[in-house]
Design a protein around this motif. Structure first.
Motif, PDB file in Angstrom:
ATOM      1  N   LEU A  10     -56.816  10.893  60.904  1.00  0.00           N
ATOM      2  CA  LEU A  10     -56.616  11.314  59.511  1.00  0.00           C
ATOM      3  C   LEU A  10     -57.337  12.622  59.218  1.00  0.00           C
ATOM      4  N   ILE A  11     -58.571  12.716  59.670  1.00  0.00           N
ATOM      5  CA  ILE A  11     -59.341  13.950  59.445  1.00  0.00           C
ATOM      6  C   ILE A  11     -58.662  15.119  60.138  1.00  0.00           C
ATOM      7  N   TYR A  12     -58.273  14.920  61.399  1.00  0.00           N
ATOM      8  CA  TYR A  12     -57.601  15.983  62.139  1.00  0.00           C
ATOM      9  C   TYR A  12     -56.307  16.402  61.429  1.00  0.00           C
ATOM     10  N   GLY A  13     -55.575  15.425  60.901  1.00  0.00           N
ATOM     11  CA  GLY A  13     -54.331  15.721  60.194  1.00  0.00           C
ATOM     12  C   GLY A  13     -54.532  16.611  58.979  1.00  0.00           C
ATOM     13  N   THR A  14     -55.705  16.520  58.359  1.00  0.00           N
ATOM     14  CA  THR A  14     -55.951  17.346  57.175  1.00  0.00           C
ATOM     15  C   THR A  14     -56.359  18.768  57.519  1.00  0.00           C
ATOM     16  N   ILE A  15     -56.876  18.990  58.718  1.00  0.00           N
ATOM     17  CA  ILE A  15     -57.321  20.348  59.061  1.00  0.00           C
ATOM     18  C   ILE A  15     -56.394  21.068  60.030  1.00  0.00           C
ATOM     19  N   CYS A  16     -55.440  20.349  60.627  1.00  0.00           N
ATOM     20  CA  CYS A  16     -54.623  20.978  61.676  1.00  0.00           C
ATOM     21  C   CYS A  16     -53.781  22.145  61.168  1.00  0.00           C
ATOM     22  N   GLU A  17     -53.433  22.153  59.886  1.00  0.00           N
ATOM     23  CA  GLU A  17     -52.641  23.276  59.378  1.00  0.00           C
ATOM     24  C   GLU A  17     -53.461  24.572  59.306  1.00  0.00           C
ATOM     25  N   PHE A  18     -54.784  24.449  59.287  1.00  0.00           N
ATOM     26  CA  PHE A  18     -55.645  25.630  59.218  1.00  0.00           C
ATOM     27  C   PHE A  18     -56.065  26.129  60.597  1.00  0.00           C
ATOM     28  N   CYS A  19     -55.937  25.284  61.578  1.00  0.00           N
ATOM     29  CA  CYS A  19     -56.333  25.648  62.942  1.00  0.00           C
ATOM     30  C   CYS A  19     -55.073  25.767  63.786  1.00  0.00           C
ATOM     31  N   THR A  20     -54.585  26.983  63.908  1.00  0.00           N
ATOM     32  CA  THR A  20     -53.363  27.241  64.675  1.00  0.00           C
ATOM     33  C   THR A  20     -53.736  27.883  66.008  1.00  0.00           C
ATOM     34  N   GLU A  21     -52.761  28.057  66.863  1.00  0.00           N
ATOM     35  CA  GLU A  21     -53.038  28.711  68.148  1.00  0.00           C
ATOM     36  C   GLU A  21     -53.526  30.137  67.932  1.00  0.00           C
ATOM     37  N   ARG A  22     -53.122  30.739  66.817  1.00  0.00           N
ATOM     38  CA  ARG A  22     -53.562  32.103  66.528  1.00  0.00           C
ATOM     39  C   ARG A  22     -54.994  32.110  65.961  1.00  0.00           C
ATOM     40  N   THR A  23     -55.286  31.184  65.048  1.00  0.00           N
ATOM     41  CA  THR A  23     -56.614  31.180  64.428  1.00  0.00           C
ATOM     42  C   THR A  23     -57.672  30.466  65.271  1.00  0.00           C
ATOM     43  N   CYS A  24     -57.241  29.575  66.150  1.00  0.00           N
ATOM     44  CA  CYS A  24     -58.171  28.816  67.014  1.00  0.00           C
ATOM     45  C   CYS A  24     -57.694  28.895  68.458  1.00  0.00           C
ATOM     46  N   PRO A  25     -57.791  30.072  69.080  1.00  0.00           N
ATOM     47  CA  PRO A  25     -57.241  30.250  70.429  1.00  0.00           C
ATOM     48  C   PRO A  25     -58.029  29.539  71.526  1.00  0.00           C
ATOM     49  N   VAL A  26     -59.216  29.022  71.185  1.00  0.00           N
ATOM     50  CA  VAL A  26     -60.071  28.366  72.182  1.00  0.00           C
ATOM     51  C   VAL A  26     -60.608  27.067  71.563  1.00  0.00           C
ATOM     52  N   MET A  27     -60.667  26.019  72.362  1.00  0.00           N
ATOM     53  CA  MET A  27     -61.310  24.777  71.907  1.00  0.00           C
ATOM     54  C   MET A  27     -62.777  24.919  72.241  1.00  0.00           C
ATOM     55  N   SER A  28     -63.593  25.053  71.204  1.00  0.00           N
ATOM     56  CA  SER A  28     -65.009  25.299  71.458  1.00  0.00           C
ATOM     57  C   SER A  28     -65.885  24.447  70.553  1.00  0.00           C
TER      58      SER A  28
END
Length: 143
Positions: free
Chosen positions: A69-87
């Motif tokens: 649920l938490i991930y579902g609320t933030i996934c629209e803000f973290c795109t491949e362009r805005t979050c190119p690395v999992m850190s």
């Protein structure tokens, strides 16, 4: 450094909240929950007569659902362009390896990494050998 710790700077957190403000009300709620007398140790303790594996399994699934649920609320803000690395901050980079498609640790954009992780966790949770759906089955297999 003197300027950073100057008590008149606006970025310093307030120690007290003005009564009647929204922050004051939120602060009161937070304090009430902290002082509610809930014994967290007792809240997570295995109920008498229950199987520990079943108890843990229920909480693992609940935790997964909450994270989802938490991930579902933030996934629209973290795109491949805005979050190119999992850190995990500037010092830590997470790489995906699953011994199928990704045989070696592979750098992926954060959304792709998270989707693979959530799918992997769901497969584990749905695996009857790891999380049997029959209550008490874990205990029977151990004996």
């Amino acid at each position: 450094l003197k300027q950073v710790f100057n008590k008149d700077k606006t970025f310093r957190p307030k120690r007290k909240f003005e009564p009647g403000t929204q922050r004051f009300e939120l602060h009161k709620r937070a304090q009430a929950s902290l002082n509610s007398g809930v014994d967290l140790k007792a809240a997570v303790q295995l109920p008498s007569g229950e199987d520990q594996n079943d108890w843990v399994a229920v909480h693992v699934v609940d935790f997964f659902n909450r994270i989802n649920l938490i991930y579902g609320t933030i996934c629209e803000f973290c795109t491949e362009r805005t979050c190119p690395v999992m850190s995990g901050g500037p010092k830590y980079e997470y790489r995906w390896q699953d011994d199928m498609k990704y045989k070696k640790p592979t750098a992926l954009p954060a959304p792709q990494y998270m989707n693979l992780l959530m799918d992997w966790i769901e497969v584990q949770i749905n695996n009857e050998d790891i999380f049997p759906t029959s209550v008490g089955k874990c205990e029977e297999e151990v004996l």
